[in-house]
Motif scaffolding. Structure first.
Motif, short mmCIF file in Angstrom:
data_model
loop_
_atom_site.label_atom_id
_atom_site.label_comp_id
_atom_site.label_asym_id
_atom_site.label_seq_id
_atom_site.Cartn_x
_atom_site.Cartn_y
_atom_site.Cartn_z
N ILE A 1 0.82 -1.22 0.00
CA ILE A 1 0.00 0.00 0.00
C ILE A 1 0.85 1.26 0.00
CG2 ILE A 1 -2.05 -1.00 1.07
CD1 ILE A 1 -0.82 0.55 3.70
N VAL A 2 2.19 1.11 0.10
CA VAL A 2 3.09 2.25 -0.05
C VAL A 2 3.78 2.13 -1.40
CG1 VAL A 2 3.42 2.62 2.41
CG2 VAL A 2 4.98 1.09 1.18
N ILE A 3 4.38 3.23 -1.84
CA ILE A 3 4.86 3.30 -3.21
C ILE A 3 5.93 2.26 -3.52
CG2 ILE A 3 6.52 5.12 -2.68
CD1 ILE A 3 5.82 6.35 -5.42
N GLY A 4 6.79 1.95 -2.55
CA GLY A 4 7.84 0.97 -2.79
C GLY A 4 7.40 -0.44 -2.45
N ASP A 5 8.00 -1.42 -3.12
CA ASP A 5 7.70 -2.82 -2.83
C ASP A 5 8.46 -3.27 -1.59
OD1 ASP A 5 6.14 -3.02 -5.10
OD2 ASP A 5 7.77 -3.77 -6.36
N ILE B 1 -3.37 2.85 -18.35
CA ILE B 1 -2.65 2.24 -17.22
C ILE B 1 -2.60 0.74 -17.48
CG2 ILE B 1 -2.69 1.81 -14.72
CD1 ILE B 1 -4.11 4.53 -14.41
N ARG B 2 -1.41 0.16 -17.46
CA ARG B 2 -1.23 -1.25 -17.80
C ARG B 2 -1.34 -2.15 -16.57
NH1 ARG B 2 -2.05 -1.46 -23.15
NH2 ARG B 2 -0.76 0.07 -24.28
N LYS B 3 -1.74 -3.38 -16.81
CA LYS B 3 -1.80 -4.37 -15.74
C LYS B 3 -0.44 -4.46 -15.04
CE LYS B 3 -2.64 -9.28 -14.85
NZ LYS B 3 -3.03 -10.59 -15.42
N GLY B 4 -0.47 -4.41 -13.69
CA GLY B 4 0.76 -4.48 -12.91
C GLY B 4 1.38 -3.13 -12.58
N ASP B 5 0.88 -2.05 -13.21
CA ASP B 5 1.43 -0.72 -12.93
C ASP B 5 1.11 -0.28 -11.50
OD1 ASP B 5 2.39 -0.55 -15.49
OD2 ASP B 5 1.06 1.09 -16.13
N ARG B 6 2.07 0.43 -10.89
CA ARG B 6 1.82 1.09 -9.60
C ARG B 6 0.97 2.33 -9.84
NH1 ARG B 6 7.18 0.09 -9.27
NH2 ARG B 6 8.00 -1.06 -7.49
N VAL B 7 -0.05 2.50 -9.01
CA VAL B 7 -0.91 3.68 -9.10
C VAL B 7 -0.94 4.32 -7.71
CG1 VAL B 7 -3.22 4.53 -9.64
CG2 VAL B 7 -2.29 2.57 -10.90
N VAL B 8 -0.41 5.54 -7.60
CA VAL B 8 -0.27 6.19 -6.29
C VAL B 8 -1.31 7.29 -6.16
CG1 VAL B 8 1.29 7.43 -4.74
CG2 VAL B 8 2.19 5.64 -6.26
N MET B 9 -2.17 7.15 -5.17
CA MET B 9 -3.16 8.18 -4.85
C MET B 9 -2.53 9.14 -3.85
SD MET B 9 -6.48 5.73 -4.20
CE MET B 9 -5.65 4.81 -2.89
N TRP B 10 -2.28 10.36 -4.30
CA TRP B 10 -1.65 11.34 -3.41
C TRP B 10 -2.73 12.09 -2.63
CZ3 TRP B 10 3.25 10.77 -2.40
CH2 TRP B 10 4.12 10.24 -3.36
N TYR B 11 -3.08 11.57 -1.45
CA TYR B 11 -4.07 12.23 -0.59
C TYR B 11 -3.63 13.66 -0.25
CZ TYR B 11 -6.09 7.57 0.41
OH TYR B 11 -6.67 6.33 0.32
N ALA B 12 -2.31 13.85 -0.10
CA ALA B 12 -1.78 15.18 0.24
C ALA B 12 -2.09 16.18 -0.85
CB ALA B 12 -0.28 15.10 0.48
N SER B 13 -2.24 15.71 -2.08
CA SER B 13 -2.62 16.58 -3.18
C SER B 13 -4.12 16.75 -3.26
CB SER B 13 -2.10 16.01 -4.51
OG SER B 13 -2.54 16.77 -5.61
N GLY B 14 -4.87 15.66 -3.14
CA GLY B 14 -6.33 15.75 -3.21
C GLY B 14 -6.90 16.69 -2.17
N ASN B 15 -6.28 16.74 -0.99
CA ASN B 15 -6.77 17.62 0.08
C ASN B 15 -6.43 19.09 -0.17
OD1 ASN B 15 -8.20 15.99 1.81
ND2 ASN B 15 -6.41 15.36 2.99
N ARG B 16 -5.65 19.37 -1.22
CA ARG B 16 -5.35 20.76 -1.60
C ARG B 16 -5.87 21.05 -3.02
NH1 ARG B 16 -1.48 23.30 2.00
NH2 ARG B 16 -1.48 22.00 3.87
N ASP B 17 -6.83 20.27 -3.49
CA ASP B 17 -7.36 20.43 -4.85
C ASP B 17 -8.28 21.66 -4.92
OD1 ASP B 17 -8.61 20.26 -7.31
OD2 ASP B 17 -8.99 18.10 -7.20
#
Length: 414
Positions: free
Chosen positions: A83-87, A318-334
């Motif tokens: 659930i974090v960006i790195g494996d 977006i391809r199968k297996g791609d990492r997709v990062v939801m930046w909550y820190a950005s969404g909260n400043r949208d």
């Protein structure tokens, strides 16, 4: 402190080639420059592909509505494994229910959730208010001290010890293990991963002993007892990695988020003194102050998903297996969703319209307990102190995941 301080750092990001942007650098979050980076991405590339980073290639989702769309579609955007960006390292990737998909996620979450269920909040409120009073009454007035250690860590540690029914004299092990969990190369921090694994092994051994003690006693409402007595999870202790993974989840979830909101709230009110005066004049604003703190601070900057199949999303493939990062820190400043998002405004029309708790099946399980602690803390602060003054620069955590503080020097005015 200037109410506009820190609103436009990292302005040089606008001169960089868009395709070269890598907002996962932990140093951006430690300096506060990430806000400007995300402002550019929201404007020019809200679904952005970074080809090269220390974590490999990944997609950044930076607008509020797009993040909701990803967060609520677990069939296409899976939480499975990381659930974090790195494996996580291949040899040490403890599974936890937040990093699982249904049906296993649903079963394990349901077992643990009674510890923080709404029906427990009335009992917890009396306990939290008593503890907050003891903590605040023990603080030195007129002297400089570290708010993070004396208040933020101590209050959340006491709460976490209650939720685990953890031995009181050892309670400071909980934030220690939490910090070890989140000090990881997976969130952009250089760390001795072997030493991290060793310390978390000590955490596992301690809780394994607690598990066997709880299993031999009548069931109670602490996390360990609930897991040990439920038919669905009573054998979890026989899978040490899964037990450790869920411990790491519950410890970090119950500690880092509230702890850093407690610190962030004091900082925000000092950065926006007119809002602090508004609060002092009308303490009934505390219930709307709390979600504004949680939005403004955004204790966890991101959550990561993995695409289960090729998908077209906002004009991007977006391809199968791609990492997709939801930046909550950005969404909260949208800016398109939240008016004046960089300002801290304690009487917003819709204060709970933020994404710090996530959406969908993984929405924060303990969100009500977190809000309860913040509400009671500020009610009790306003009764006791004229002002909590920040008297030095905060020291922020180095991480692209936890938006937190190690030091916040303050002085209390009686």
């Amino acid at each position: 402190m200037d109410g506009n301080a820190g609103l436009a750092p990292g302005a040089e990001v606008w001169s960089l080639p868009l395709e070269s942007l890598d907002p996962s650098q932990a140093e951006l979050f430690q300096s506060g420059a990430h806000h400007e980076w995300f402002r550019r991405l929201r404007k020019e590339a809200p679904v952005h592909y970074t080809r090269e980073s220390m974590f490999g290639p990944y997609w950044s989702i930076t607008r509020f509505e797009d993040i909701v769309a990803v967060d609520t579609n677990h069939e296409v955007f899976s939480s499975n494994r990381d659930i974090v960006i790195g494996d996580n390292p291949e040899g040490f990737a403890p599974p936890m229910f937040i990093a699982m998909d249904p049906p296993v996620h649903d079963v394990q979450r349901k077992v643990a959730s009674p510890a923080v269920a709404p029906k427990r909040l009335a009992d917890l409120e009396l306990l939290i208010r008593e503890r907050v009073g003891v903590i605040l009454d023990g603080l030195p007035v007129g002297e400089t001290f570290n708010w993070v250690d004396r208040v933020s860590i101590e209050l959340t540690t006491q709460m976490l010890a209650t939720l685990f029914d953890f031995p009181w004299e050892d309670r400071r092990l909980l934030p220690y293990w939490s910090d070890v969990t989140t000090t990881s190369e997976t969130v952009g921090v250089q760390a001795d991963m072997a030493e991290r694994e060793r310390i978390l092994g000590e955490c596992l051994a301690y809780f394994t002993r607690l598990w066997h003690e709880r299993a031999a006693l009548p069931p109670k409402f602490d996390f360990i007892s609930l897991l040990a007595h439920s038919p669905e999870t009573k054998d979890m202790v026989d899978d040490p990695m899964q037990f450790l993974g869920n411990l790491m989840l519950l410890i970090v979830g119950g500690n880092d988020t509230t702890r850093n909101s407690i610190s962030g709230g004091v900082l925000a009110l000092n950065m926006f003194p007119a809002e602090y005066e508004k609060l002092k004049a009308d303490p009934s604003l505390v219930p709307s102050l709390v979600p504004e703190i949680i939005r403004w601070q955004t204790p966890l900057a991101h959550m990561r998903r993995t695409a289960t199949r090729d998908v077209e999303f906002q004009g991007q493939t977006i391809r199968k297996g791609d990492r997709v990062v939801m930046w909550y820190a950005s969404g909260n400043r949208d800016e398109t969703v939240i008016a004046e998002p960089d300002r801290f405004i304690i009487d917003r029309e819709r204060p709970r319209h933020h994404m710090s708790f996530g959406f969908g099946i993984h929405r924060c399980m303990g969100n009500r307990v977190a809000e309860l602690q913040l509400r009671i803390l500020w009610e009790e602060i306003l009764k006791r102190f004229r002002h909590v003054e920040v008297v030095g620069e905060p020291v922020r955590v180095l991480s692209n995941f936890v938006q937190g503080y190690t030091d916040l020097p303050v002085r209390l005015h009686a």
